[in-house]
Design an enzyme around this catalytic site. Structure first.
Site, PDB file in Angstrom:
ATOM      1  N   LYS A 131       0.813  -1.067   0.055  1.00 57.99           N
ATOM      2  CA  LYS A 131       0.206  -0.146   0.050  1.00 57.99           C
ATOM      3  C   LYS A 131       0.940   1.115   0.142  1.00 57.99           C
ATOM      4  O   LYS A 131       1.422   1.515   1.112  1.00 57.99           O
ATOM      5  CB  LYS A 131      -0.972  -0.086   1.186  1.00 57.99           C
ATOM      6  CG  LYS A 131      -2.034   1.226   1.014  1.00 57.99           C
ATOM      7  CD  LYS A 131      -2.475   1.705   2.232  1.00 57.99           C
ATOM      8  CE  LYS A 131      -1.884   3.030   2.688  1.00 57.99           C
ATOM      9  NZ  LYS A 131      -1.916   4.298   1.761  1.00 57.99           N
ATOM     10  N   GLU A 138      -1.349   7.471  -0.394  1.00 55.03           N
ATOM     11  CA  GLU A 138      -2.535   7.916  -1.172  1.00 55.03           C
ATOM     12  C   GLU A 138      -1.773   9.124  -1.896  1.00 55.03           C
ATOM     13  O   GLU A 138      -2.218   9.536  -3.145  1.00 55.03           O
ATOM     14  CB  GLU A 138      -3.803   8.496  -0.245  1.00 55.03           C
ATOM     15  CG  GLU A 138      -3.380   9.686   0.483  1.00 55.03           C
ATOM     16  CD  GLU A 138      -4.695   9.971   1.368  1.00 55.03           C
ATOM     17  OE1 GLU A 138      -4.946   9.129   2.331  1.00 55.03           O
ATOM     18  OE2 GLU A 138      -4.755  11.249   1.694  1.00 55.03           O
ATOM     19  N   GLY A 161       6.729   5.605   7.861  1.00 58.94           N
ATOM     20  CA  GLY A 161       5.964   6.578   7.920  1.00 58.94           C
ATOM     21  C   GLY A 161       6.257   7.425   9.348  1.00 58.94           C
ATOM     22  O   GLY A 161       7.260   7.455   9.821  1.00 58.94           O
ATOM     23  N   GLY A 162       5.201   8.072   9.629  1.00 58.44           N
ATOM     24  CA  GLY A 162       5.435   8.667  10.798  1.00 58.44           C
ATOM     25  C   GLY A 162       5.311   8.310  12.195  1.00 58.44           C
ATOM     26  O   GLY A 162       4.254   7.074  12.240  1.00 58.44           O
ATOM     27  N   THR A 194       1.259   7.437  13.241  1.00 65.00           N
ATOM     28  CA  THR A 194       0.666   6.171  12.616  1.00 65.00           C
ATOM     29  C   THR A 194       1.345   4.803  12.936  1.00 65.00           C
ATOM     30  O   THR A 194       0.758   3.786  13.219  1.00 65.00           O
ATOM     31  CB  THR A 194       0.856   6.285  11.008  1.00 65.00           C
ATOM     32  OG1 THR A 194       0.575   7.727  10.559  1.00 65.00           O
ATOM     33  CG2 THR A 194       0.132   5.430  10.243  1.00 65.00           C
ATOM     34  N   GLY A 195       2.691   5.059  13.094  1.00 63.66           N
ATOM     35  CA  GLY A 195       3.634   3.747  13.548  1.00 63.66           C
ATOM     36  C   GLY A 195       2.862   3.154  14.921  1.00 63.66           C
ATOM     37  O   GLY A 195       2.919   2.065  15.138  1.00 63.66           O
ATOM     38  N   GLU A 207       9.482   2.017  10.734  1.00 62.15           N
ATOM     39  CA  GLU A 207      10.446   2.747  10.368  1.00 62.15           C
ATOM     40  C   GLU A 207       9.943   4.402  10.311  1.00 62.15           C
ATOM     41  O   GLU A 207       9.027   4.714   9.670  1.00 62.15           O
ATOM     42  CB  GLU A 207      11.228   2.595   9.025  1.00 62.15           C
ATOM     43  CG  GLU A 207      11.660   1.314   8.775  1.00 62.15           C
ATOM     44  CD  GLU A 207      12.771   0.847   9.568  1.00 62.15           C
ATOM     45  OE1 GLU A 207      13.576   1.817  10.002  1.00 62.15           O
ATOM     46  OE2 GLU A 207      13.232  -0.354   9.761  1.00 62.15           O
ATOM     47  N   CYS A 221      13.554  11.445   5.883  1.00 58.76           N
ATOM     48  CA  CYS A 221      13.540  11.098   7.215  1.00 58.76           C
ATOM     49  C   CYS A 221      15.127  11.399   7.969  1.00 58.76           C
ATOM     50  O   CYS A 221      15.058  11.526   9.026  1.00 58.76           O
ATOM     51  CB  CYS A 221      13.093   9.551   7.145  1.00 58.76           C
ATOM     52  SG  CYS A 221      14.212   8.730   6.344  1.00 58.76           S
ATOM     53  N   GLU A 250       9.826  16.833  14.188  1.00 62.61           N
ATOM     54  CA  GLU A 250      10.341  16.827  12.852  1.00 62.61           C
ATOM     55  C   GLU A 250       9.310  17.720  12.316  1.00 62.61           C
ATOM     56  O   GLU A 250       8.276  17.772  12.080  1.00 62.61           O
ATOM     57  CB  GLU A 250      10.053  15.339  12.621  1.00 62.61           C
ATOM     58  CG  GLU A 250      10.526  14.872  11.104  1.00 62.61           C
ATOM     59  CD  GLU A 250      10.182  13.389  10.714  1.00 62.61           C
ATOM     60  OE1 GLU A 250       9.065  13.089  10.960  1.00 62.61           O
ATOM     61  OE2 GLU A 250      11.042  12.825   9.998  1.00 62.61           O
TER      62      GLU A 250
HETATM   63  P1  NAP Z   1       2.282   8.661   7.509  1.00 61.29           P
HETATM   64  O1  NAP Z   1       1.274   9.576   7.534  1.00 61.29           O
HETATM   65  O2  NAP Z   1       2.636   8.054   8.939  1.00 61.29           O
HETATM   66  O3  NAP Z   1       1.956   7.801   6.375  1.00 61.29           O
HETATM   67  C1  NAP Z   1       2.899   6.596   6.183  1.00 61.29           C
HETATM   68  C2  NAP Z   1       1.904   5.513   5.313  1.00 61.29           C
HETATM   69  O4  NAP Z   1       0.931   5.142   6.196  1.00 61.29           O
HETATM   70  C3  NAP Z   1       0.870   6.175   4.182  1.00 61.29           C
HETATM   71  O5  NAP Z   1       0.926   5.047   3.384  1.00 61.29           O
HETATM   72  C4  NAP Z   1      -0.483   6.258   4.813  1.00 61.29           C
HETATM   73  O6  NAP Z   1      -1.475   6.278   3.951  1.00 61.29           O
HETATM   74  C5  NAP Z   1      -0.482   5.112   5.731  1.00 61.29           C
HETATM   75  N1  NAP Z   1      -1.493   5.071   6.931  1.00 61.29           N
HETATM   76  C6  NAP Z   1      -1.858   6.092   7.526  1.00 61.29           C
HETATM   77  N2  NAP Z   1      -2.609   5.961   8.313  1.00 61.29           N
HETATM   78  C7  NAP Z   1      -2.628   4.648   8.408  1.00 61.29           C
HETATM   79  C8  NAP Z   1      -3.317   3.639   9.319  1.00 61.29           C
HETATM   80  N3  NAP Z   1      -4.250   4.067  10.467  1.00 61.29           N
HETATM   81  N4  NAP Z   1      -3.066   2.458   9.077  1.00 61.29           N
HETATM   82  C9  NAP Z   1      -2.374   2.019   8.080  1.00 61.29           C
HETATM   83  N5  NAP Z   1      -1.912   2.627   7.475  1.00 61.29           N
HETATM   84  C10 NAP Z   1      -1.817   4.077   7.485  1.00 61.29           C
HETATM   85  O7  NAP Z   1       3.567   9.412   7.019  1.00 61.29           O
HETATM   86  P2  NAP Z   1       3.983  10.230   5.798  1.00 61.29           P
HETATM   87  O8  NAP Z   1       3.593  11.545   5.964  1.00 61.29           O
HETATM   88  O9  NAP Z   1       3.575   9.557   4.654  1.00 61.29           O
HETATM   89  O10 NAP Z   1       5.339  10.022   5.620  1.00 61.29           O
HETATM   90  C11 NAP Z   1       6.418  10.798   6.469  1.00 61.29           C
HETATM   91  C12 NAP Z   1       7.184  10.351   7.494  1.00 61.29           C
HETATM   92  O11 NAP Z   1       7.610   9.187   7.201  1.00 61.29           O
HETATM   93  C13 NAP Z   1       8.143  11.092   8.321  1.00 61.29           C
HETATM   94  O12 NAP Z   1       7.933  11.115   9.660  1.00 61.29           O
HETATM   95  C14 NAP Z   1       9.306  10.463   7.863  1.00 61.29           C
HETATM   96  O13 NAP Z   1      10.396  10.663   8.788  1.00 61.29           O
HETATM   97  C15 NAP Z   1       9.018   9.033   7.764  1.00 61.29           C
HETATM   98  N6  NAP Z   1       9.786   8.129   7.026  1.00 61.29           N
HETATM   99  C16 NAP Z   1      10.831   7.315   7.775  1.00 61.29           C
HETATM  100  C17 NAP Z   1      11.937   6.730   6.919  1.00 61.29           C
HETATM  101  C18 NAP Z   1      12.594   5.811   7.676  1.00 61.29           C
HETATM  102  O14 NAP Z   1      13.540   5.181   7.162  1.00 61.29           O
HETATM  103  N7  NAP Z   1      12.794   5.740   8.932  1.00 61.29           N
HETATM  104  C19 NAP Z   1      11.970   6.916   5.596  1.00 61.29           C
HETATM  105  C20 NAP Z   1      10.945   7.800   4.808  1.00 61.29           C
HETATM  106  C21 NAP Z   1      10.172   8.415   5.795  1.00 61.29           C
HETATM  107  P3  NAP Z   1      -2.010   7.871   3.403  1.00 61.29           P
HETATM  108  O15 NAP Z   1      -0.967   8.542   2.882  1.00 61.29           O
HETATM  109  O16 NAP Z   1      -3.085   7.397   2.606  1.00 61.29           O
HETATM  110  O17 NAP Z   1      -2.348   8.513   4.453  1.00 61.29           O
END
Ligand code: NAP
Length: 493
Positions: free
Chosen positions: A176, A179, A229-230, A233-234, A251, A285, A386
């Site tokens: 997935k 979006e 992701g964030g 959500t994690g 992650e 990230c 962040e």
């Molecule tokens: P996010 O809002 O947490 O979303 C990440 C993914 O999770 C998206 O596909 C999102 O879908 C999905 N999601 C949202 N709510 C969910 C739920 N309840 N259950 C399952 N999946 C769900 O993060 P983001 O804004 O896309 O990404 C930015 C974050 O990623 C930053 O904090 C960044 O530091 C982190 N990141 C970390 C790394 C690493 O290697 N540690 C690498 C890259 C990014 P939707 O998009 O449809 O909401």
């Protein structure tokens, strides 16, 4: 995409079951880059179920390692063939410059190549238990059905860190993408199908995480969730998965220090502090968003950074003159702008950027100028949180111990940089920092062969390297007695 079906479930491409679609916006000019199908929760449940059925049928998990390795190698060939097209899709979707997107695709290729080779050389372990009639061995088996959830900033790159080891291990999966940026993942899944990934092994649903999340994660048919992701959500996913005792790797974000000692090489330090934070407009990230610089050089160093930051050419990623692209969306730019307002109200000194670019040609995109705040401290939210945008904060230190204390003074622990010409000091500081990756006199580099992941609230689990494959494997100990005889405990007399 644009009328073609975008969901892949059990080897069949289909539209969303309720006909829902979503417009994907090009952040460089606000135009519609594509219209894609938007899965429903039922579609997501069907995808998990297809992955379960395919895994339980047993053919794919039992596919010889050499065949799985060859499949990954075919994916490498097709990625090489489609490199330029995929890079353009990534730029249209995320806004990053074409140069950055090409680097992403090269990195993706290296990940598939690494796992195609690694899986072929991994061997089971034989154990000497002191009895020649017993064969004791430890084998690795695919963990099962995996749900792979990726963020929007490195859409296909992050997804490839999951799909490549999952395929190598013999798992089935549901991918997935975010979006906001699903286009490169859709294109990749079509390519993987062409390479010969069997039906039901790689399933794809895209749509809102809020809508699909429970179907994908609160689901007893899932054996492993790999999420990038964030933090918020994690946390949600880890809590939901705990109900089923599903293995989870998260992650998450980072607030990464870049520590510069006074004896560091000046030119490479200025250059890499800037790239470390402003590449992809800070939507990284591991971005080095916290400059921690020795007091004796701080004024001159920050003045040079500000001078060069003002000259960074912000623009459409397809324009070769652009050095950095827009933020991913209007909503995300609003968040970054709120952080800049916050920094000013917290008393940080704005020395570069702090506004949208004035060029009328950029007015329809979500651009923001590289921004630097001097005179910051850890009590400020712009230093602790962040911001995920082009914002550098500057803190100063006087002693090595101070530098280490500041570098570790964060709830995150993803990545850090240290710059000094004193090798012994460099090694001391590197070992004292509690971060998953630490660069000494460099910043931002990684390789498919080395593990990536975070300490503390930057997550758990590791991607890439041998550990990145092990995440997708279960370990089984097999004790085979080739000459069974009674144990003699309970003789029945
Ligand atoms: P996010 O809002 O947490 O979303 C990440 C993914 O999770 C998206 O596909 C999102 O879908 C999905 N999601 C949202 N709510 C969910 C739920 N309840 N259950 C399952 N999946 C769900 O993060 P983001 O804004 O896309 O990404 C930015 C974050 O990623 C930053 O904090 C960044 O530091 C982190 N990141 C970390 C790394 C690493 O290697 N540690 C690498 C890259 C990014 P939707 O998009 O449809 O909401």
């Amino acid at each position: 995409m644009n009328g073609e079906p975008d969901l892949l479930v059990g080897g069949t491409w289909s539209h969303a079951s309720d006909g829902g679609t979503r417009e994907i916006i090009n952040p460089a000019d606000g135009s519609v880059a594509a219209t894609v199908d938007e899965a429903t929760a039922d579609d997501a449940r069907r995808a998990v179920s297809a992955a379960r059925t395919t895994f339980d049928a047993g053919t794919w998990p039992a596919t010889p390692v050499a065949e799985r390795s060859a499949l990954l190698a075919r994916i490498v060939d097709l990625l090489e063939r489609d490199k330029e097209a995929l890079a353009r899709v990534e730029t249209l979707d995320t806004g990053k410059t074409l140069v950055e997107s090409r680097i992403d695709i090269d990195d993706i290729i290296s990940v598939f190549r690494f796992y195609s080779q690694l899986v072929g050389v991994e061997a089971d372990r034989l154990i000497d238990v002191g009895d020649p009639t017993v064969i004791s061995r430890v084998v690795r088996e695919p963990i099962g059905v995996c749900v792979l959830i990726a963020p929007w900033n490195y859409p296909l790159l992050q997804m490839s860190w999951k799909i490549a080891p999952a395929l190598a291990a013999g798992c089935t999966m549901v991918a997935k993408p975010s979006e906001v940026t699903p286009l490169s993942t859709i294109a990749f899944v079509r390519l993987a199908e062409e390479a010969g990934v069997p039906d039901g092994v790689l399933n794809l649903v895209q749509g809102s995480g809020a809508v699909l999340g429970a179907a994908l994660t609160d689901n007893p048919d899932v054996d492993f969730i790999s999420f990038t992701g964030g933090l918020a959500t994690g946390r949600t996913i880890a809590k939901v998965a705990a109900e089923h005792v599903t293995k989870v790797a998260v992650e998450l974000g980072g607030k990464n220090p870049h520590i510069v000692f006074a004896d560091a090489d000046w030119e490479s330090s200025v250059d890499q502090v800037l790239t470390g934070v402003f590449l992809h407009s800070g939507q990284v990230c591991s971005a080095g968003t916290r400059l921690i610089v020795e007091d004796s050089i701080a004024d001159d160093f920050v003045a040079e950074l500000a001078n060069r930051a003002e000259k960074i050419r912000v623009g459409n990623g397809l324009d070769p003159a652009s050095e950095t692209g827009p933020l991913v969306s209007e909503q995300h730019r609003a968040k970054v702008e709120a952080f800049v307002e916050l920094g000013i109200s917290e008393g940080a000194k704005l020395v570069a950027g702090g506004t949208r670019p004035s060029d009328p040609a950029l007015a329809s995109g979500s651009f923001y100028r590289p921004t630097i705040f001097d005179r910051c401290d850890r009590s400020m939210r712009i230093v602790a949180e962040e911001t995920f945008g082009p914002i550098l904060t500057v803190e100063r230190f006087e002693t090595e111990a101070d530098a280490i204390r500041l570098g570790n003074d964060t709830e995150y622990g993803l990545a850090a940089g240290v710059r000094t010409s004193d090798a012994a000091r460099g090694e001391r500081v590197v070992r004292a920092l509690r971060h998953g990756t630490v660069w000494l006199n460099d910043f931002g580099y990684y390789t498919a062969a080395a593990e990536w992941g975070g300490f503390k609230k930057s997550g758990n689990g590791r991607e890439l390297g041998p550990t990145g494959l092990a995440e997708y494997q279960e370990i089984k100990h097999i004790w085979h007695n080739t000459a069974p005889k009674p144990a003699g405990w309970f003789k029945g007399d």
